[in-house]
Write a protein that holds these residues in place. Structure first.
Motif, PDB file in Angstrom:
ATOM      1  N   LYS A 130       0.827  -1.204   0.000  1.00 43.01           N
ATOM      2  CA  LYS A 130       0.000   0.000   0.000  1.00 43.01           C
ATOM      3  C   LYS A 130       0.861   1.253   0.000  1.00 43.01           C
ATOM      4  O   LYS A 130       0.568   2.223  -0.682  1.00 43.01           O
ATOM      5  N   SER A 131       1.932   1.221   0.790  1.00 41.52           N
ATOM      6  CA  SER A 131       2.819   2.372   0.893  1.00 41.52           C
ATOM      7  C   SER A 131       3.523   2.641  -0.430  1.00 41.52           C
ATOM      8  O   SER A 131       3.641   3.786  -0.853  1.00 41.52           O
ATOM      9  N   LEU A 132       3.999   1.598  -1.072  1.00 40.33           N
ATOM     10  CA  LEU A 132       4.687   1.769  -2.351  1.00 40.33           C
ATOM     11  C   LEU A 132       3.734   2.233  -3.435  1.00 40.33           C
ATOM     12  O   LEU A 132       4.081   3.069  -4.261  1.00 40.33           O
ATOM     13  N   LYS A 133       2.526   1.721  -3.426  1.00 44.18           N
ATOM     14  CA  LYS A 133       1.528   2.102  -4.417  1.00 44.18           C
ATOM     15  C   LYS A 133       1.101   3.552  -4.232  1.00 44.18           C
ATOM     16  O   LYS A 133       0.860   4.273  -5.194  1.00 44.18           O
ATOM     17  N   GLY A 134       1.043   4.000  -2.981  1.00 37.80           N
ATOM     18  CA  GLY A 134       0.576   5.352  -2.688  1.00 37.80           C
ATOM     19  C   GLY A 134       1.630   6.428  -2.843  1.00 37.80           C
ATOM     20  O   GLY A 134       1.379   7.595  -2.592  1.00 37.80           O
ATOM     21  N   GLY A 135       2.827   6.054  -3.233  1.00 38.22           N
ATOM     22  CA  GLY A 135       3.842   7.060  -3.470  1.00 38.22           C
ATOM     23  C   GLY A 135       4.703   7.380  -2.278  1.00 38.22           C
ATOM     24  O   GLY A 135       5.358   8.406  -2.244  1.00 38.22           O
ATOM     25  N   TRP A 136       4.738   6.498  -1.289  1.00 40.57           N
ATOM     26  CA  TRP A 136       5.533   6.766  -0.097  1.00 40.57           C
ATOM     27  C   TRP A 136       6.992   6.976  -0.451  1.00 40.57           C
ATOM     28  O   TRP A 136       7.656   7.850   0.083  1.00 40.57           O
ATOM     29  N   MET A 137       7.506   6.179  -1.382  1.00 38.24           N
ATOM     30  CA  MET A 137       8.905   6.286  -1.748  1.00 38.24           C
ATOM     31  C   MET A 137       9.199   7.554  -2.550  1.00 38.24           C
ATOM     32  O   MET A 137      10.323   7.945  -2.706  1.00 38.24           O
ATOM     33  N   ARG A 138       8.168   8.197  -3.061  1.00 34.07           N
ATOM     34  CA  ARG A 138       8.364   9.417  -3.829  1.00 34.07           C
ATOM     35  C   ARG A 138       8.168  10.661  -2.976  1.00 34.07           C
ATOM     36  O   ARG A 138       8.016  11.751  -3.482  1.00 34.07           O
ATOM     37  N   GLY A 139       8.100  10.503  -1.664  1.00 36.21           N
ATOM     38  CA  GLY A 139       8.000  11.657  -0.778  1.00 36.21           C
ATOM     39  C   GLY A 139       6.604  11.959  -0.293  1.00 36.21           C
ATOM     40  O   GLY A 139       6.382  12.978   0.344  1.00 36.21           O
ATOM     41  N   GLY A 140       5.624  11.107  -0.561  1.00 42.10           N
ATOM     42  CA  GLY A 140       4.259  11.404  -0.171  1.00 42.10           C
ATOM     43  C   GLY A 140       3.840  10.835   1.168  1.00 42.10           C
ATOM     44  O   GLY A 140       2.789  11.169   1.670  1.00 42.10           O
ATOM     45  N   GLY A 141       4.640   9.964   1.787  1.00 48.78           N
ATOM     46  CA  GLY A 141       4.193   9.263   2.975  1.00 48.78           C
ATOM     47  C   GLY A 141       4.576   9.907   4.281  1.00 48.78           C
ATOM     48  O   GLY A 141       3.758  10.089   5.159  1.00 48.78           O
ATOM     49  N   LEU A 142       5.814  10.274   4.458  1.00 50.69           N
ATOM     50  CA  LEU A 142       6.276  10.783   5.747  1.00 50.69           C
ATOM     51  C   LEU A 142       6.440  12.298   5.764  1.00 50.69           C
ATOM     52  O   LEU A 142       6.868  12.862   6.747  1.00 50.69           O
ATOM     53  N   GLY A 143       6.133  12.944   4.681  1.00 43.02           N
ATOM     54  CA  GLY A 143       6.297  14.380   4.620  1.00 43.02           C
ATOM     55  C   GLY A 143       7.752  14.782   4.441  1.00 43.02           C
ATOM     56  O   GLY A 143       8.112  15.919   4.662  1.00 43.02           O
ATOM     57  N   MET A 144       8.574  13.842   4.046  1.00 43.62           N
ATOM     58  CA  MET A 144       9.997  14.130   3.854  1.00 43.62           C
ATOM     59  C   MET A 144      10.296  14.192   2.362  1.00 43.62           C
ATOM     60  O   MET A 144       9.853  13.367   1.600  1.00 43.62           O
ATOM     61  N   ARG A 145      11.028  15.183   1.976  1.00 43.51           N
ATOM     62  CA  ARG A 145      11.452  15.283   0.582  1.00 43.51           C
ATOM     63  C   ARG A 145      12.956  15.433   0.569  1.00 43.51           C
ATOM     64  O   ARG A 145      13.510  16.249   1.293  1.00 43.51           O
ATOM     65  N   THR A 146      13.592  14.632  -0.215  1.00 45.03           N
ATOM     66  CA  THR A 146      15.041  14.714  -0.298  1.00 45.03           C
ATOM     67  C   THR A 146      15.434  15.072  -1.717  1.00 45.03           C
ATOM     68  O   THR A 146      14.764  14.693  -2.674  1.00 45.03           O
ATOM     69  N   ARG A 147      16.481  15.807  -1.819  1.00 50.47           N
ATOM     70  CA  ARG A 147      16.991  16.197  -3.120  1.00 50.47           C
ATOM     71  C   ARG A 147      18.170  15.292  -3.454  1.00 50.47           C
ATOM     72  O   ARG A 147      19.136  15.202  -2.705  1.00 50.47           O
ATOM     73  N   VAL A 148      18.055  14.619  -4.571  1.00 50.67           N
ATOM     74  CA  VAL A 148      19.103  13.702  -4.983  1.00 50.67           C
ATOM     75  C   VAL A 148      20.065  14.461  -5.886  1.00 50.67           C
ATOM     76  O   VAL A 148      19.669  15.042  -6.888  1.00 50.67           O
ATOM     77  N   THR A 149      21.321  14.471  -5.509  1.00 55.85           N
ATOM     78  CA  THR A 149      22.332  15.130  -6.325  1.00 55.85           C
ATOM     79  C   THR A 149      23.455  14.165  -6.589  1.00 55.85           C
ATOM     80  O   THR A 149      23.598  13.156  -5.904  1.00 55.85           O
TER      81      THR A 149
END
Length: 89
Positions: A64-83
């Motif tokens: 459910k978490s993967l389907k809902g976009g958790w890994m894309r920053g939608g689950g924990l309110g955390m956004r990381t910038r990949v450089t």
């Protein structure tokens, strides 16, 4: 249903239920140890119980978490910038 063996892929609900129930029994044992002043044993048992319960719930909710976009920053309110990393030398 076989006795003594639970397959997560065949019956995920029963697997998670059995794991959580087992870990709640372990948590109860930790409380009994604490009541007998076995602090170190009780804390280790309590930690493992909580860790296992959280693990079972994560496994249950992972699709459910993967389907809902958790890994894309939608689950924990955390956004990381990949450089791209620069060499240290």
């Amino acid at each position: 249903m076989e006795v003594g063996y639970l397959d997560y892929k065949r019956d995920p609900v029963a697997h998670v239920y059995a794991k959580v129930l087992d870990d709640l029994v372990e948590a109860r044992l930790a409380l009994e140890m604490l009541g007998r002043d076995l602090i170190q044993n009780a804390s280790a048992k309590a930690f493992m119980s909580v860790k296992s319960i959280v693990s079972a719930l994560v496994v249950k909710n992972l699709p459910k978490s993967l389907k809902g976009g958790w890994m894309r920053g939608g689950g924990l309110g955390m956004r990381t910038r990949v450089t791209q990393h620069q060499p240290l030398g």
